[in-house]
Design a protein around this motif. Structure first.
Motif, short mmCIF file in Angstrom:
data_model
loop_
_atom_site.label_atom_id
_atom_site.label_comp_id
_atom_site.label_asym_id
_atom_site.label_seq_id
_atom_site.Cartn_x
_atom_site.Cartn_y
_atom_site.Cartn_z
N PHE A 71 -3.29 4.40 -2.94
CA PHE A 71 -1.97 4.13 -2.38
C PHE A 71 -1.49 5.31 -1.55
CE2 PHE A 71 -2.12 1.36 -6.10
CZ PHE A 71 -1.59 0.18 -5.61
N TYR A 72 -0.62 5.03 -0.59
CA TYR A 72 0.09 6.07 0.13
C TYR A 72 1.44 6.25 -0.56
CZ TYR A 72 2.24 8.72 3.92
OH TYR A 72 2.86 9.71 4.65
N ARG B 62 -4.61 -2.00 -9.97
CA ARG B 62 -5.22 -1.07 -9.00
C ARG B 62 -5.18 0.37 -9.50
NH1 ARG B 62 -3.18 -1.79 -2.94
NH2 ARG B 62 -4.47 0.10 -2.78
N ASP C 255 0.82 -1.22 0.00
CA ASP C 255 0.00 0.00 0.00
C ASP C 255 0.85 1.26 0.00
OD1 ASP C 255 -2.48 -1.16 -0.16
OD2 ASP C 255 -2.66 -1.42 1.99
N LYS C 256 2.15 1.13 0.35
CA LYS C 256 3.07 2.26 0.29
C LYS C 256 3.95 2.12 -0.94
CE LYS C 256 3.52 3.03 5.29
NZ LYS C 256 4.48 2.99 6.43
N ARG D 292 -2.47 11.86 0.68
CA ARG D 292 -1.85 10.54 0.56
C ARG D 292 -0.47 10.61 -0.09
NH1 ARG D 292 -7.33 8.90 -0.45
NH2 ARG D 292 -7.11 9.03 -2.72
#
Length: 286
Positions: A25-26, A172, A2-3, A69
């Motif tokens: 996403f971060y 994604r 996610d990062k 983000r």
């Protein structure tokens, strides 16, 4: 995953960071100084505001939420906890070769490095690290958030698992990929750079004006934009650097950059990002 770390806050890095943040996403966005990063945040905010006017599905995003983000930093160490890195530094080997040994030391052994390059060998970059199986090329197209497909490049040692994981990230982001093998320029830019360079020769040789060259490609061939418009969009400096990489890689005179291209880049006429190329553009600050 996610990062995601994004190295380089130029035109492509800004687009990649925006697309990732819009996809949930971060993002950790890194560049050389705060001035570049502040400009990047302003541009991302503006791009997100106007996204709904250009997106076919009219999906809208809150600019402040997208920016929340995205973390910016001048220290490469900030990406140490990211399992996926997209590198978008200048298309010059002497710039990129300094980045990857550092990333290799900073990041976990499982982290994947995606090289956003139009010409430089993925295998050659993989050799700078202890993880050549975790290196692949992802050639994003500009403007990144609006382009549904990327050119993915498998290096000699790139693993199937790396391709699969990168594919999940791209999915994604709302993108599919076309997988090709590693040779400098890959598919898109071995053809495109020659086309743009030859179009510049046509202008230099006074065969036609820029708008007429582009009109032939649009009106006769049905292309969405002509080669000189495309060159301005990519950045004429990037076109020059790419041609130099291709010339060095293949030692083929067909990749020799047109003198007019060299002159325009020397004069700072790099296309849309500088406000002047083969056409004149209004800057965000005007």
């Amino acid at each position: 995953m996610d990062k995601v770390g994004v190295i380089g806050a130029g035109v492509m890095g800004i687009g990649v960071a925006q697309n990732l943040a819009q996809s949930g996403f971060y993002v950790k966005l890194v560049d050389l100084n705060e001035e570049i990063l502040e400009k990047a945040k302003r541009e991302i905010y503006d791009h997100v505001r106007f996204h709904q006017f250009y997106s076919q599905d009219k999906e809208s995003f809150d600019p402040s939420e997208v920016l929340s983000r995205i973390e910016t930093d001048v220290d490469l160490e900030v990406v140490s906890d990211c399992e996926f890195i997209v590198e978008n530094a200048t298309e010059k080997w002497d710039v990129k070769e300094k980045i990857y040994p550092r990333l290799d030391n900073i990041c976990s052994e499982s982290a994947i490095f995606a090289v956003n390059t139009s010409c430089i060998s993925i295998t050659k970059i993989g050799a700078l690290t202890n993880r050549p199986d975790r290196i692949l090329g992802i050639h994003f197209m500009n403007p990144v958030p609006l382009k549904p497909t990327v050119e993915a490049i498998r290096g000699v040692y790139t693993s199937d698992e790396t391709i699969e994981q990168a594919g999940s990230i791209l999915s994604r982001m709302g993108k599919k990929y076309i997988l090709v093998n590693d040779m400098p320029g890959f598919v898109s830019n071995r053809v495109l750079m020659l086309t743009i360079n030859e179009a510049i020769w046509l202008v230099q040789d006074q065969v036609a004006k820029p708008e007429d060259v582009d009109a032939i490609f649009k009106e006769c061939f049905g292309h969405a934009s002509g080669p000189l418009e495309t060159g301005d969009l990519i950045g004429l400096d990037t076109i020059l650097y790419s041609l130099e990489v291709l010339y060095e890689s293949y030692q083929d005179p067909k990749f020799r950059a047109c003198p007019l291209l060299r002159q325009m880049v020397a004069a700072g006429k790099n296309g849309r990002k500088s406000g002047q190329g083969f056409y004149t553009y209004y800057s965000h600050n005007s």
